[in-house]
Design a protein around this motif. Structure first.
Motif, PDB file in Angstrom:
ATOM      1  N   UNK A  23     -18.576   3.142   6.137  1.00  0.00           N
ATOM      2  CA  UNK A  23     -19.016   2.853   7.500  1.00  0.00           C
ATOM      3  C   UNK A  23     -17.805   2.965   8.420  1.00  0.00           C
ATOM      4  N   UNK A  24     -17.966   3.676   9.518  1.00  0.00           N
ATOM      5  CA  UNK A  24     -16.871   3.871  10.465  1.00  0.00           C
ATOM      6  C   UNK A  24     -17.214   3.188  11.786  1.00  0.00           C
ATOM      7  N   UNK A  25     -16.422   2.182  12.148  1.00  0.00           N
ATOM      8  CA  UNK A  25     -16.628   1.504  13.433  1.00  0.00           C
ATOM      9  C   UNK A  25     -15.529   1.842  14.424  1.00  0.00           C
ATOM     10  N   UNK A  26     -14.767   2.910  14.143  1.00  0.00           N
ATOM     11  CA  UNK A  26     -13.728   3.332  15.089  1.00  0.00           C
ATOM     12  C   UNK A  26     -14.328   3.951  16.350  1.00  0.00           C
ATOM     13  N   UNK A  27     -15.369   4.794  16.239  1.00  0.00           N
ATOM     14  CA  UNK A  27     -15.884   5.452  17.446  1.00  0.00           C
ATOM     15  C   UNK A  27     -16.904   4.607  18.196  1.00  0.00           C
ATOM     16  N   UNK A  79     -10.345  10.225   6.648  1.00  0.00           N
ATOM     17  CA  UNK A  79     -11.502   9.394   6.346  1.00  0.00           C
ATOM     18  C   UNK A  79     -12.153   8.830   7.605  1.00  0.00           C
ATOM     19  N   UNK A  80     -11.760   9.347   8.754  1.00  0.00           N
ATOM     20  CA  UNK A  80     -12.304   8.876  10.036  1.00  0.00           C
ATOM     21  C   UNK A  80     -13.027  10.017  10.747  1.00  0.00           C
ATOM     22  N   UNK A  81     -14.010   9.668  11.573  1.00  0.00           N
ATOM     23  CA  UNK A  81     -14.702  10.700  12.349  1.00  0.00           C
ATOM     24  C   UNK A  81     -13.959  11.009  13.646  1.00  0.00           C
ATOM     25  N   UNK A  82     -12.882  10.295  13.920  1.00  0.00           N
ATOM     26  CA  UNK A  82     -12.084  10.537  15.120  1.00  0.00           C
ATOM     27  C   UNK A  82     -10.761  11.189  14.750  1.00  0.00           C
TER      28      UNK A  82
END
Length: 367
Positions: free
Chosen positions: A90-94, A248-251
């Motif tokens: 789960x990615x909560x960066x963006x 490993x990030x979408x950003x």
């Protein structure tokens, strides 16, 4: 159903995305436990997310978590979670501006904010970026409505408009509009504008990859050599922007631009980043609008005589996304506004198996 746990949620479409909306009080406070639960709910680890409620696509494997505001200048908190389809992460960066368009309606119906007569302003604190976005939703006679005359490309039919104003959107993740200090950088073997507005972008000329910027999304996805090269550029750009190892990030999100082939001002192909978006992310459109205000950027060179306020239309695979750029009152920083729509699709509960010790522990501890 003693072997299942019920977690209240509402399935909503926000812009060109959709996913479950949860109240923060119904999910674990601990991020590790929360993310574990979301993976179970969405069914990640399978291409169709067949054992969960995810849609088997990045645009429909998104989660919104909404609750009372922790920011003194906002009405509600909104945490966005991009739940991977194949990977159990789960990615909560963006942030997600499309899902954001449904936060106001959800908050009103959840009783987090009272509707006003005519139109209701909801100041949304995006927990992912720390930014506040103003959402205006239609509430005639103090009642929320979803039906209306507004139409956005990428979504069939019409609905009530939701207006989003991204004020002080600069530097969502790095604190700077131009993280490297340059309007154009050389990233590996191509020129790029590395811009951080509502979301960090790697803006690239489509022509540098042998494209026009108007290709169908599926044709770009199927070009494995291009996608591999694009990912290499994205990772190096992330390092240059100070985001570290972004494998490993979408950003940051890569984005190709080219001359308009239709009724837009610029052809745009936005990547999620593992695939080409069939429309355009709202946050990507906002960041692109901010980049347009920099005359020497790859975007700004297309608008040499631009003055504010201005309305621009980004041409994406399924139509146009329009943005309005103007100077904020009492401030020279640009504000970018967009119009989206939303709809409540389903309400009920996500069912989670108790056999998972982490899930069972959460529910026992939360009683």
């Amino acid at each position: 159903m003693d072997d299942l746990i019920r977690i209240p949620c509402v399935m909503m479409r926000g812009g060109t995305s959709k996913g479950p909306f949860f109240l923060s009080r119904d999910l674990p406070v601990d991020p590790v436990e929360r993310d574990h639960l979301l993976l179970e709910i969405m069914g990640s680890g399978h291409p169709l997310q067949i054992d969960g409620i995810g849609g088997g696509n990045p645009l429909s494997s998104k989660v919104a978590i909404v609750g009372p505001s922790s920011h003194p200048e906002a009405d509600v908190d909104y945490l966005f979670a991009q739940v991977k389809v194949l990977e159990k992460s789960v990615d909560t960066a963006p942030n997600c501006g499309n899902m954001l368009s449904a936060v106001g309606p959800f908050a009103i119906e959840a009783g987090l904010i009272a509707a006003e007569v005519g139109e209701t302003l909801i100041r949304v604190h995006n927990v992912n970026t720390g930014k506040i976005i103003e959402a205006r939703v239609r509430t005639p006679e103090g009642q929320l409505v979803y039906q209306g005359e507004a139409q956005i490309d990428g979504v069939p039919g019409t609905a009530a408009p939701v207006y989003l104003a991204f004020r002080n959107a600069i530097g969502a993740k790095t604190g700077k509009l131009l993280p490297t200090g340059n309007a154009v950088d050389r990233v590996l073997d191509v020129d790029a504008t590395l811009v951080d507005g509502a979301t960090p972008l790697v803006v690239l000329r489509a022509s540098d990859f042998g494209f026009t910027g108007s290709e169908p999304a599926a044709s770009l996805d199927s070009d494995s050599a291009f996608m591999t090269r694009l990912e290499s550029v994205r990772r190096e750009a992330g390092r240059m922007m100070g985001l570290g190892d972004v494998s490993q990030s979408v950003l940051p999100k890569p984005l190709l631009i080219g001359a308009s082939q239709g009724h837009g001002d610029l052809a745009v192909r936005y990547f999620t980043p593992a695939s080409c978006h069939t429309a355009l992310a709202t946050t990507g459109a906002v960041s692109l609008g901010l980049a347009a205000t920099i005359p020497t950027s790859l975007v700004g060179e297309h608008f040499p005589n631009m003055t504010l306020p201005v309305s621009l239309a980004w041409e994406h695979p399924t139509g146009l996304l329009r943005v309005r750029i103007e100077k904020a009152q009492g401030d020279n920083s640009p504000t970018v506004s967009v119009m989206r729509t939303s709809r409540r699709l389903f309400e009920g509960a996500a069912l989670v198996r108790k056999r998972d010790p982490m899930v069972a522990d959460y529910r026992v501890a939360s009683k």
